[in-house]
Design an enzyme around this catalytic site. Structure first.
Site: not given
Length: 723
Positions: A470, A481, A495
């Protein structure tokens, strides 16, 4: 290393937890549980909320009822050890009636299933206890199946009892291998099973209701849960990392609520009248309230009596540690205060990593969760507790110590506040988009860090494992990224959903909590690059071996996860390019671990554990087990001799459960495990050090040229407890 010891424990013991109970001549079944009016009302309220506002709104009908039925049985008896196939056939009519039970506010059907489960559990436990009078023959070549989740329900009573006979036999053998004699083994197991019987008899209607409600919520989607009033309170404590109490960690030993730890600076510690091992036998409110006997009472019930409001008084009737039951008690009066839960807070250590040219300093921040004191934030408390604020303090301290790199350790961090994930990411990438969310209507929003500036712009890495989920995945994915740091470890949980907490009492306009809360999925999150961590998790840049069974843990192990998908990328631009370092870092990493005998030993342990899971059986032959144990202990002894480390006590299976040892022994073992060498962390430190070397332009010198274990220089918590 804690991870390594879990694997070693698995290989040494191949233990199958057996929880069995009393076998009187006439079974003392637990009292029949019945639903109360507020539970039926809470179920109906929850259904209205879930069918209207859940991200994956599903009508409460026969189809969902069928899924609830399977989920309920799976939750009650996951290893298929209690129910018989005949029991399943008996309750099969309820498969399409559970929706009606909720909508009609008549919960008799799910409670009848729960009561049947309790009866079967007591019967199985009674049989297990009866076996202790006979002992066992360990010369045969019997085996015990470790994982029965995919097996059918036992077809006959005889088949079920044989399963339990083998489980008790394994419990006996573990203790025998640890050096216990038969009389002692029988006594230990008799006490263990009796304690389990008592725990079963103390299960409440509220717990049965919560089990059923979670079968309902998880039949919709895996991360939607029902929290009863007490569970909701504990969830809030975990998020804000504070509670009002006396500052003592309690455990249950032999029916006594026992002090396991005193929190420094808390009322219990400051009183000077309490110590570890003291037993609480009574609790009273105020200066003159009646003393309530709590011997044999559930631990959470006693905890509820001890907690209260700030500056209120609680009196404890104490039986001193190591004294007999007939010893003189003493009464201790304490004034409750706010206790900071330090175990769940961010912590930092600075390590010295030897390299071919000297040493580098690498700071490690371990973050157990993305906590946030929402009430403190709303009230404008300038010192409210949050993960991002605590990490910012630790980073400032590390900069003062002139560290060369920072490693965020998010292993076993299951998530928490989305807001904290966004803010904490900003400490490393600045005021940029961090994550995208899509609600049930399909509306997409970009969660941007607009307030928090960069606190650390040097080399960094993020450690993750399968239990990183999460908010941890939001952070790791954004760091990856943006090219900001190295992701090290194993693929994360997977998740990719966002939850909110809805109070059923607020919906019903209740002043006192009685209906509980829903932790409900309302959105799905996506990376700034448009992908999602749902199902696939975050893939590390530098991988370490998977330490568990991915088929049994993680999003992909659920029956009904949301699918992986992709949306349009956000408007973002990378702030770094760690990928350019990867070829050199991977080469150094591979060369280093090939020479690291501890790392290679860990790989062997992982391979053996994998083989054992694949075989799915454990021998019940004493000679075979002794040979396996001796070989494992010999390997560990050789490893310690080569490494120069000390005792193997924490790695040897003693066959005992945590509350069956002397408290001092249990605490010593816990301390030994916590101080054990963390092989994967050591390697991650070297990788971050290597990254720092490359950034400095020193492309020919690896951090681990001397391949020595990193040394802790300093350690601290972000916010010392203020009592």
């Amino acid at each position: 290393m804690r991870l390594k010891q879990k694997l070693i424990g698995f290989l040494l013991t191949l233990a199958v937890t057996t929880q069995v109970a009393t076998a009187d001549s006439e079974l003392a079944y637990p009292p029949v549980l019945k639903p109360v009016a507020q539970e039926a009302k809470a179920a109906h309220l929850a259904a209205e909320v879930l069918s209207r506002f859940h991200y994956k709104a599903v009508p409460l009908d026969d189809a969902l009822s069928s899924q609830m039925f399977d989920q309920y049985l799976k939750a009650l008896d996951p290893e298929k050890l209690y129910f018989l196939q005949a029991d399943i056939d008996h309750v099969a009519a309820d498969r399409t009636r559970l929706d009606d039970a909720i909508l009609n506010e008549d919960l008799r059907a799910p409670f009848e299933i729960f009561n049947l489960y309790e009866r079967r559990a007591v019967e199985r436990m009674a049989y297990a206890r009866s076996l202790l009078q006979k002992g066992f023959d360990f010369d045969s070549d019997e085996t015990l199946m470790i994982d029965r989740k995919d097996q059918p329900w036992p077809a006959t009573e005889a088949e079920s009892l044989d399963l339990w006979r083998k489980r008790v036999k394994n419990d006996w053998l573990r203790l025998k291998l640890a050096g216990q004699d038969d009389a002692t083994i029988a006594k230990i197991l008799d006490k263990r099973y009796d304690s389990t019987a008592k725990r079963i008899s103390k299960i409440t209607s509220a717990e049965a209701f919560q089990a059923f409600m979670n079968a309902y919520t998880m039949a919709i989607e895996p991360h939607t849960n029902y929290l009863g009033p007490r569970a909701a309170e504990n969830f809030d404590i975990a998020m804000r990392l504070s509670l009002v109490g006396i500052g003592a960690v309690l455990t249950e030993i032999d029916g006594y609520v026992t002090i396991r730890e005193l929190v420094a600076g808390g009322p219990a510690s400051q009183s000077g009248q309490l110590k570890v091992g003291d037993r609480i036998v009574g609790v009273a409110q105020g200066a003159d309230g009646p003393m309530n006997d709590v011997v044999g009472q559930r631990l959470d019930d006693t905890v509820a009596l001890i907690r209260g409001t700030v500056n209120s008084t609680v009196r404890l009737d104490i039986l001193p540690a190591d004294s007999g039951p007939d010893a003189s008690n003493k009464t201790v009066s304490l004034v409750r205060n706010t206790i900071k839960v330090q175990d769940g807070a961010a912590k930092a250590k600075v390590y010295s990593v030897m390299t071919g040219e000297g040493k580098r300093l690498i700071g490690v921040i371990t973050l157990p969760s993305f906590y946030e004191d929402i009430d403190g934030l709303r009230k404008g408390d300038k010192d409210y507790r949050s993960a991002g604020r605590d990490v910012a303090k630790l980073l400032a301290d590390m900069k003062a110590q002139k560290v060369d790199g920072v490693l965020m350790d998010l292993r076993n961090n299951g998530g928490g506040s989305l807001r904290e994930a966004v803010g904490l990411t900003g400490l490393f990438v600045g005021k940029v988009p961090v994550v995208q969310t899509r609600n049930a209507k399909g509306d997409i929003s970009v969660e941007k860090n607009a307030e928090i500036g960069v606190a650390w712009d040097g080399p960094m890495g993020v450690m993750i494992n399968r239990a990183s989920a999460s908010a941890s995945e939001i952070f790791a994915a954004a760091i990856q990224d943006y090219g900001r740091g190295l992701i090290i470890g194993e693929p994360s949980f997977g998740k990719g959903t966002v939850q909110t907490v809805a109070s059923l009492d607020q919906l019903a306009k209740n002043d006192t909590p009685e209906y509980g809360e829903l932790k409900m999925t309302i959105a799905q999150f996506f990376r700034v690059n448009g992908g999602t961590t749902q199902l696939r998790g975050v893939t590390p840049d530098i991988s370490t071996p998977p330490t568990g069974d991915d088929t049994q843990f993680g999003e992909s192990s659920f029956d009904n996860p949301l699918p992986w998908t992709r949306i349009k990328a956000a408007d973002y631009a990378p702030v770094g390019d760690v990928k350019a370092q990867l070829p050199r870092l991977l080469a150094w990493h591979e060369g280093r671990i090939q020479k690291d005998h501890e790392y290679q030993s860990l790989l062997e342990d992982i391979a053996k554990a994998k083989d054992q899971r694949k075989n799915n059986v454990i021998s019940l032959n004493e000679a075979v087990r002794r040979k396996e144990r001796a070989a494992s202990e010999a390997r560990q002894a050789a490893l310690r001799a080569a490494d120069g480390t000390g005792s193997s006590e924490a790695l040897t299976d003693d066959g005992l459960q945590f509350n069956e040892r002397k408290l001092s022994k249990d605490l010593a073992l816990e301390k030994t495990r916590e101080s054990a060498n963390d092989v994967l962390l050591n390697e991650a430190l070297s990788i971050v050090s290597d990254s720092a070397a490359l950034k400095e332009g020193k492309s020919e010198i690896a951090a681990s040229a001397l391949s020595t274990r990193p040394v802790v220089l300093t350690a601290q918590s972000a916010a010392p407890a203020k009592q």
